[in-house]
Design a protein around this motif. Sequence first.
Motif, PDB file in Angstrom:
ATOM      1  N   ASP A  70       0.828  -1.210   0.000  1.00 25.63           N
ATOM      2  CA  ASP A  70       0.000   0.000   0.000  1.00 25.63           C
ATOM      3  C   ASP A  70       0.868   1.269   0.000  1.00 25.63           C
ATOM      4  OD1 ASP A  70      -2.263  -1.630   0.095  1.00 25.63           O
ATOM      5  OD2 ASP A  70      -2.267  -1.669   2.280  1.00 25.63           O
ATOM      6  N   GLY A  71       1.936   1.271  -0.809  1.00 26.64           N
ATOM      7  CA  GLY A  71       2.783   2.442  -0.929  1.00 26.64           C
ATOM      8  C   GLY A  71       3.983   2.467   0.001  1.00 26.64           C
ATOM      9  N   LYS A  72       4.062   1.566   0.980  1.00 28.61           N
ATOM     10  CA  LYS A  72       5.180   1.521   1.920  1.00 28.61           C
ATOM     11  C   LYS A  72       6.092   0.354   1.549  1.00 28.61           C
ATOM     12  CE  LYS A  72       6.331   0.857   6.725  1.00 28.61           C
ATOM     13  NZ  LYS A  72       5.934   0.071   7.868  1.00 28.61           N
ATOM     14  N   ALA A  73       7.383   0.619   1.375  1.00 30.95           N
ATOM     15  CA  ALA A  73       8.323  -0.409   0.935  1.00 30.95           C
ATOM     16  C   ALA A  73       8.896  -1.181   2.118  1.00 30.95           C
ATOM     17  CB  ALA A  73       9.450   0.224   0.142  1.00 30.95           C
ATOM     18  N   GLU A  74       9.007  -2.495   1.960  1.00 33.34           N
ATOM     19  CA  GLU A  74       9.624  -3.383   2.955  1.00 33.34           C
ATOM     20  C   GLU A  74      10.709  -4.181   2.247  1.00 33.34           C
ATOM     21  OE1 GLU A  74       8.943  -4.338   6.242  1.00 33.34           O
ATOM     22  OE2 GLU A  74       6.942  -3.598   6.657  1.00 33.34           O
ATOM     23  N   SER A  75      11.881  -4.295   2.848  1.00 28.27           N
ATOM     24  CA  SER A  75      12.953  -5.130   2.314  1.00 28.27           C
ATOM     25  C   SER A  75      12.883  -6.484   3.001  1.00 28.27           C
ATOM     26  CB  SER A  75      14.311  -4.485   2.570  1.00 28.27           C
ATOM     27  OG  SER A  75      14.413  -3.285   1.855  1.00 28.27           O
ATOM     28  N   VAL A  76      12.714  -7.543   2.213  1.00 24.86           N
ATOM     29  CA  VAL A  76      12.510  -8.879   2.764  1.00 24.86           C
ATOM     30  C   VAL A  76      13.300  -9.914   1.965  1.00 24.86           C
ATOM     31  CG1 VAL A  76      10.187  -8.335   3.589  1.00 24.86           C
ATOM     32  CG2 VAL A  76      10.474  -9.285   1.327  1.00 24.86           C
ATOM     33  N   LYS A  77      13.421 -11.098   2.549  1.00 20.40           N
ATOM     34  CA  LYS A  77      13.956 -12.264   1.844  1.00 20.40           C
ATOM     35  C   LYS A  77      12.918 -13.364   1.957  1.00 20.40           C
ATOM     36  CE  LYS A  77      18.219 -13.318   1.550  1.00 20.40           C
ATOM     37  NZ  LYS A  77      19.585 -13.790   1.784  1.00 20.40           N
ATOM     38  N   ILE A  78      12.790 -14.179   0.918  1.00 21.25           N
ATOM     39  CA  ILE A  78      11.810 -15.252   0.961  1.00 21.25           C
ATOM     40  C   ILE A  78      12.299 -16.328   1.929  1.00 21.25           C
ATOM     41  CG2 ILE A  78      12.722 -16.491  -1.044  1.00 21.25           C
ATOM     42  CD1 ILE A  78       9.618 -16.965  -1.670  1.00 21.25           C
ATOM     43  N   GLN A  79      11.419 -16.748   2.811  1.00 24.10           N
ATOM     44  CA  GLN A  79      11.761 -17.753   3.817  1.00 24.10           C
ATOM     45  C   GLN A  79      11.196 -19.121   3.433  1.00 24.10           C
ATOM     46  OE1 GLN A  79      13.729 -16.887   6.278  1.00 24.10           O
ATOM     47  NE2 GLN A  79      13.787 -18.853   7.279  1.00 24.10           N
ATOM     48  N   ALA A  80       9.948 -19.146   2.961  1.00 23.42           N
ATOM     49  CA  ALA A  80       9.310 -20.409   2.582  1.00 23.42           C
ATOM     50  C   ALA A  80       8.309 -20.144   1.464  1.00 23.42           C
ATOM     51  CB  ALA A  80       8.604 -21.028   3.780  1.00 23.42           C
ATOM     52  N   LEU A  81       8.123 -21.154   0.625  1.00 22.89           N
ATOM     53  CA  LEU A  81       7.174 -21.061  -0.472  1.00 22.89           C
ATOM     54  C   LEU A  81       6.442 -22.384  -0.580  1.00 22.89           C
ATOM     55  CD1 LEU A  81       6.192 -19.351  -2.941  1.00 22.89           C
ATOM     56  CD2 LEU A  81       7.885 -20.606  -4.271  1.00 22.89           C
ATOM     57  N   GLN A  82       5.119 -22.339  -0.522  1.00 19.67           N
ATOM     58  CA  GLN A  82       4.319 -23.543  -0.689  1.00 19.67           C
ATOM     59  C   GLN A  82       3.756 -23.541  -2.102  1.00 19.67           C
ATOM     60  OE1 GLN A  82       1.341 -23.392   2.340  1.00 19.67           O
ATOM     61  NE2 GLN A  82       2.801 -23.662   3.995  1.00 19.67           N
ATOM     62  N   ARG A  83       3.887 -24.678  -2.772  1.00 17.65           N
ATOM     63  CA  ARG A  83       3.385 -24.821  -4.137  1.00 17.65           C
ATOM     64  C   ARG A  83       2.303 -25.888  -4.188  1.00 17.65           C
ATOM     65  NH1 ARG A  83       7.072 -22.883  -8.294  1.00 17.65           N
ATOM     66  NH2 ARG A  83       8.992 -22.158  -7.370  1.00 17.65           N
ATOM     67  N   HIS A  84       1.424 -25.769  -5.189  1.00 20.60           N
ATOM     68  CA  HIS A  84       0.401 -26.782  -5.416  1.00 20.60           C
ATOM     69  C   HIS A  84       1.098 -28.064  -5.858  1.00 20.60           C
ATOM     70  CE1 HIS A  84      -2.955 -28.878  -7.310  1.00 20.60           C
ATOM     71  NE2 HIS A  84      -3.743 -28.111  -6.556  1.00 20.60           N
ATOM     72  N   PRO A  85       0.717 -29.225  -5.312  1.00 22.35           N
ATOM     73  CA  PRO A  85       1.434 -30.458  -5.627  1.00 22.35           C
ATOM     74  C   PRO A  85       1.352 -30.879  -7.095  1.00 22.35           C
ATOM     75  CG  PRO A  85      -0.398 -30.885  -4.123  1.00 22.35           C
ATOM     76  CD  PRO A  85      -0.308 -29.414  -4.311  1.00 22.35           C
ATOM     77  N   ALA A  86       0.265 -30.606  -7.773  1.00 19.33           N
ATOM     78  CA  ALA A  86       0.116 -31.034  -9.164  1.00 19.33           C
ATOM     79  C   ALA A  86       0.413 -29.908 -10.155  1.00 19.33           C
ATOM     80  CB  ALA A  86      -1.290 -31.568  -9.406  1.00 19.33           C
ATOM     81  N   LYS A  87      -0.061 -28.713  -9.875  1.00 20.43           N
ATOM     82  CA  LYS A  87       0.087 -27.599 -10.807  1.00 20.43           C
ATOM     83  C   LYS A  87       1.412 -26.855 -10.659  1.00 20.43           C
ATOM     84  CE  LYS A  87      -4.849 -26.677 -10.566  1.00 20.43           C
ATOM     85  NZ  LYS A  87      -5.848 -25.687 -10.149  1.00 20.43           N
ATOM     86  N   ASN A  88       2.065 -26.995  -9.504  1.00 18.18           N
ATOM     87  CA  ASN A  88       3.340 -26.344  -9.204  1.00 18.18           C
ATOM     88  C   ASN A  88       3.221 -24.817  -9.132  1.00 18.18           C
ATOM     89  OD1 ASN A  88       5.989 -26.677  -8.412  1.00 18.18           O
ATOM     90  ND2 ASN A  88       6.773 -26.318 -10.469  1.00 18.18           N
TER      91      ASN A  88
END
Length: 98
Positions: A70-88
């Motif tokens: 919403d207009g405010k910047a945050e510096s982050v690193k990806i920690q975890a990502l969940q994917r769909h098992p079939a569609k990826n």
Amino acid sequence: MANFVLNAVAREEAVQGKGSSRRLRLQNKVPAIIYGGEAAPVAVTLELRELVKALESNAFFEEVVEINIDGKAESVKIQALQRHPAKNTPMHADFKRA
């Protein structure tokens, strides 16, 4: 400045949970959370196509990412990502403040 910039919308407390996340995914959006540091955790919504485009690069998993909430910047690193098992496709992402 980060090489990857994602736009996000903050989610309210009432718009969280399994049912809300399913509705978001039907609208081609990805629920995510940003946590860590001194600030409180923030639940956000990302655009699926923006996230998929960023995930095409292996550097996305190693570099600091800038998320505009919403207009405010945050510096982050990806920690975890969940994917769909079939569609990826991404189903949920966790980001930690850098």
